[in-house]
Each structure stands twice: as structure tokens, then as C-alpha cells.
Design a protein around this motif. Structure first.
Motif, PDB file in Angstrom:
ATOM      1  N   ILE A  25       6.945  -5.184  -8.560  1.00 15.09           N
ATOM      2  CA  ILE A  25       7.017  -4.573  -7.233  1.00 15.09           C
ATOM      3  C   ILE A  25       5.691  -3.958  -6.802  1.00 15.09           C
ATOM      4  CG2 ILE A  25       8.148  -2.778  -5.852  1.00 15.09           C
ATOM      5  CD1 ILE A  25       9.893  -5.282  -6.383  1.00 15.09           C
ATOM      6  N   ALA A  26       5.003  -3.265  -7.684  1.00 16.03           N
ATOM      7  CA  ALA A  26       3.722  -2.651  -7.303  1.00 16.03           C
ATOM      8  C   ALA A  26       2.713  -3.719  -6.875  1.00 16.03           C
ATOM      9  CB  ALA A  26       3.158  -1.811  -8.458  1.00 16.03           C
ATOM     10  N   PHE A  27       2.713  -4.847  -7.566  1.00 16.94           N
ATOM     11  CA  PHE A  27       1.801  -5.939  -7.225  1.00 16.94           C
ATOM     12  C   PHE A  27       2.199  -6.554  -5.877  1.00 16.94           C
ATOM     13  CE2 PHE A  27      -0.040 -10.264  -8.046  1.00 16.94           C
ATOM     14  CZ  PHE A  27      -1.353  -9.864  -8.231  1.00 16.94           C
ATOM     15  N   PHE A  28       3.500  -6.764  -5.668  1.00 14.55           N
ATOM     16  CA  PHE A  28       4.013  -7.257  -4.383  1.00 14.55           C
ATOM     17  C   PHE A  28       3.575  -6.336  -3.249  1.00 14.55           C
ATOM     18  CE2 PHE A  28       7.530  -6.524  -1.310  1.00 14.55           C
ATOM     19  CZ  PHE A  28       7.464  -7.715  -0.607  1.00 14.55           C
ATOM     20  N   ARG A  29       3.754  -5.038  -3.431  1.00 10.71           N
ATOM     21  CA  ARG A  29       3.372  -4.068  -2.392  1.00 10.71           C
ATOM     22  C   ARG A  29       1.878  -4.122  -2.110  1.00 10.71           C
ATOM     23  NH1 ARG A  29       6.885   1.140  -4.474  1.00 10.71           N
ATOM     24  NH2 ARG A  29       8.913   0.366  -3.763  1.00 10.71           N
ATOM     25  N   ASP A  30       1.076  -4.232  -3.168  1.00 13.35           N
ATOM     26  CA  ASP A  30      -0.377  -4.290  -2.975  1.00 13.35           C
ATOM     27  C   ASP A  30      -0.768  -5.552  -2.213  1.00 13.35           C
ATOM     28  OD1 ASP A  30      -3.179  -3.353  -3.514  1.00 13.35           O
ATOM     29  OD2 ASP A  30      -3.231  -5.320  -4.474  1.00 13.35           O
ATOM     30  N   LEU A  31      -0.196  -6.688  -2.594  1.00 23.14           N
ATOM     31  CA  LEU A  31      -0.536  -7.939  -1.898  1.00 23.14           C
ATOM     32  C   LEU A  31      -0.148  -7.877  -0.424  1.00 23.14           C
ATOM     33  CD1 LEU A  31       0.586 -10.622  -4.524  1.00 23.14           C
ATOM     34  CD2 LEU A  31      -1.755  -9.928  -3.966  1.00 23.14           C
ATOM     35  N   LEU A  32       1.092  -7.502  -0.162  1.00 22.86           N
ATOM     36  CA  LEU A  32       1.573  -7.484   1.219  1.00 22.86           C
ATOM     37  C   LEU A  32       0.822  -6.445   2.050  1.00 22.86           C
ATOM     38  CD1 LEU A  32       3.587  -8.767   3.145  1.00 22.86           C
ATOM     39  CD2 LEU A  32       5.270  -7.065   2.433  1.00 22.86           C
ATOM     40  N   GLY A  33       0.743  -5.238   1.552  1.00 20.69           N
ATOM     41  CA  GLY A  33       0.032  -4.180   2.274  1.00 20.69           C
ATOM     42  C   GLY A  33      -1.446  -4.477   2.420  1.00 20.69           C
ATOM     43  N   GLY A  34      -2.042  -5.052   1.371  1.00 19.48           N
ATOM     44  CA  GLY A  34      -3.467  -5.365   1.400  1.00 19.48           C
ATOM     45  C   GLY A  34      -3.812  -6.433   2.411  1.00 19.48           C
ATOM     46  N   VAL A  35      -3.000  -7.482   2.484  1.00 19.34           N
ATOM     47  CA  VAL A  35      -3.250  -8.544   3.466  1.00 19.34           C
ATOM     48  C   VAL A  35      -3.194  -7.959   4.875  1.00 19.34           C
ATOM     49  CG1 VAL A  35      -2.332 -10.657   4.517  1.00 19.34           C
ATOM     50  CG2 VAL A  35      -2.491 -10.476   2.034  1.00 19.34           C
ATOM     51  N   VAL A  36      -2.212  -7.114   5.134  1.00 23.15           N
ATOM     52  CA  VAL A  36      -2.078  -6.518   6.473  1.00 23.15           C
ATOM     53  C   VAL A  36      -3.253  -5.583   6.752  1.00 23.15           C
ATOM     54  CG1 VAL A  36      -0.651  -4.999   7.907  1.00 23.15           C
ATOM     55  CG2 VAL A  36       0.418  -6.797   6.528  1.00 23.15           C
ATOM     56  N   ARG A  37      -3.592  -4.745   5.790  1.00 23.98           N
ATOM     57  CA  ARG A  37      -4.682  -3.775   5.963  1.00 23.98           C
ATOM     58  C   ARG A  37      -6.035  -4.467   6.171  1.00 23.98           C
ATOM     59  NH1 ARG A  37      -3.789  -1.463   1.507  1.00 23.98           N
ATOM     60  NH2 ARG A  37      -5.384  -2.515   0.310  1.00 23.98           N
ATOM     61  N   GLU A  38      -6.259  -5.567   5.445  1.00 32.29           N
ATOM     62  CA  GLU A  38      -7.560  -6.258   5.480  1.00 32.29           C
ATOM     63  C   GLU A  38      -7.506  -7.574   6.262  1.00 32.29           C
ATOM     64  OE1 GLU A  38     -10.127  -4.765   4.374  1.00 32.29           O
ATOM     65  OE2 GLU A  38      -9.216  -3.216   3.120  1.00 32.29           O
ATOM     66  N   GLN A  39      -6.531  -7.697   7.169  1.00 24.84           N
ATOM     67  CA  GLN A  39      -6.292  -8.994   7.809  1.00 24.84           C
ATOM     68  C   GLN A  39      -7.497  -9.530   8.579  1.00 24.84           C
ATOM     69  OE1 GLN A  39      -2.511  -9.503   9.614  1.00 24.84           O
ATOM     70  NE2 GLN A  39      -2.998 -11.513  10.403  1.00 24.84           N
ATOM     71  N   ARG A  40      -8.226  -8.690   9.267  1.00 24.54           N
ATOM     72  CA  ARG A  40      -9.397  -9.195  10.006  1.00 24.54           C
ATOM     73  C   ARG A  40     -10.401  -9.849   9.072  1.00 24.54           C
ATOM     74  NH1 ARG A  40      -9.297  -4.464  13.568  1.00 24.54           N
ATOM     75  NH2 ARG A  40      -8.680  -5.178  15.620  1.00 24.54           N
ATOM     76  N   LEU A  41     -10.723  -9.159   7.996  1.00 23.69           N
ATOM     77  CA  LEU A  41     -11.683  -9.688   7.027  1.00 23.69           C
ATOM     78  C   LEU A  41     -11.136 -10.943   6.348  1.00 23.69           C
ATOM     79  CD1 LEU A  41     -14.334  -9.337   5.387  1.00 23.69           C
ATOM     80  CD2 LEU A  41     -12.975  -8.045   3.745  1.00 23.69           C
ATOM     81  N   VAL A  42      -9.880 -10.897   5.933  1.00 26.83           N
ATOM     82  CA  VAL A  42      -9.243 -12.036   5.266  1.00 26.83           C
ATOM     83  C   VAL A  42      -9.240 -13.249   6.189  1.00 26.83           C
ATOM     84  CG1 VAL A  42      -6.999 -12.895   4.451  1.00 26.83           C
ATOM     85  CG2 VAL A  42      -7.858 -10.690   3.630  1.00 26.83           C
ATOM     86  N   ASP A  43      -8.790 -13.064   7.428  1.00 27.30           N
ATOM     87  CA  ASP A  43      -8.721 -14.184   8.372  1.00 27.30           C
ATOM     88  C   ASP A  43     -10.105 -14.758   8.662  1.00 27.30           C
ATOM     89  OD1 ASP A  43      -5.993 -13.819   8.414  1.00 27.30           O
ATOM     90  OD2 ASP A  43      -5.863 -13.383  10.557  1.00 27.30           O
ATOM     91  N   ARG A  44     -11.085 -13.890   8.847  1.00 30.47           N
ATOM     92  CA  ARG A  44     -12.450 -14.367   9.110  1.00 30.47           C
ATOM     93  C   ARG A  44     -12.969 -15.171   7.918  1.00 30.47           C
ATOM     94  NH1 ARG A  44     -15.701  -9.775   9.495  1.00 30.47           N
ATOM     95  NH2 ARG A  44     -14.037  -9.044  10.816  1.00 30.47           N
TER      96      ARG A  44
END
Length: 155
Positions: free
Chosen positions: A54-73
Motif C-alpha cells: 500500500i505505501a508503494f501504491f500511494r507513492d506511485l499514485l500520489g507521485g505521478v499526480v504531484r509530478e505530472q507536468r515533469l513526467v508528461d514532458r
């Protein structure tokens, strides 16, 4: 279940949640709560999601949302010319976002393992060229953001 199996479950759940958020317009908190309560480790509508860390799931999901601009670029820069991320099918987009986040922000996980895991996730949805695209994009990104892991001779 082993830690790697629990993490594989977290990755698959994060990709599913990212997809659900995009097509259903859900927020990250709502998606996280829904997946933890009703999806992870359960069978719903003939879809079985494995148990997950669960902690890893939360980090992945929250991290993608938090860093979405950088990730998408980052992903956009690696896709074929004329095929921006927004033109890629929604599940593939979710896989690429999660994989890109993990490569950029989870240095505790070896790059080759990240690529292999997301190729496996892609195979759970696709049989064709999408799997190769996920492999190619994440491999290119890994060689950019984690060059040191590829410069060293394999053990």
C-alpha cells in the motif's frame, strides 16, 4: 507473497487508478481510497487485482499526480514526433506515467527492474505494439535519467 509480488500489485493498481482518474474525472484522494477499500486484493467485475504494498501504491499514485507536468514532458520528449502523450491510448498513458515517475523519483528501485515491471504491466493489457512502445520509451528514459546504471558493466 514476496515483496516484489506486492510491488507488482502496487504498480498494476496504480496504473488502473491513474486510468480510472483520467476517464472518470476522480481526484487522487478519492481514487486512492476507492482502490484501497474496494479493488486491491479483490475481484471486481471479473477483474482481479492482486494484493499490493500500500505505501508503494500511494507513492506511485500520489507521485505521478504531484509530478505530472515533469513526467508528461519527459515522456512527450521521448515519444515519436507527432505522437504527443495526449494522443496515446489512456491505459498506455497511465503505464508510461507510472514508469516515468518511478524512474525519475524512485532511485531505490533499479532502472532495469522498473522497465521490466512496466513491460509486464503492459502485457497484462496488451499483446501487440503497445508493449514494445512501453519498453522503448522507458528504456530511453532510463538511459537519460539513470545513465550511471547503464554505463557500469552488468554484474
Amino acid at each position: 507473497m514476496s515483496r516484489s509480488e506486492m510491488r507488482r500489485g502496487a504498480r498494476l493498481s496504480a496504473v488502473q487508478a491513474l486510468y480510472e482518474m483520467e476517464v472518470g474525472g476522480r481526484g487522487v484522494v478519492e481514487a486512492m481510497a476507492e482502490f484501497e477499500a474496494f479493488w486491491i486484493g479483490k475481484e471486481v467485475e471479473d477483474i482481479e487485482l492482486p494484493k499490493a504494498e500500500i505505501a508503494f501504491f500511494r507513492d506511485l499514485l500520489g507521485g505521478v499526480v504531484r509530478e505530472q507536468r515533469l513526467v508528461d514532458r519527459s515522456v512527450d520528449d521521448l515519444l515519436a514526433s507527432g505522437w504527443p502523450l495526449k494522443r496515446v491510448e489512456a491505459v498506455v498513458r497511465a503505464i508510461l506515467r507510472a514508469g516515468a515517475y518511478e524512474l525519475a523519483f524512485r532511485k531505490d528501485v533499479p532502472a532495469r527492474a522498473v522497465i521490466s515491471e512496466y513491460v509486464a504491466v503492459a502485457r497484462s493489457f496488451y499483446e501487440g505494439e503497445e508493449v514494445g512502445m512501453v519498453n522503448a520509451v522507458l528504456d530511453k528514459m532510463a538511459r537519460d535519467v539513470r545513465a550511471e546504471e547503464f554505463d557500469a558493466p552488468a554484474a
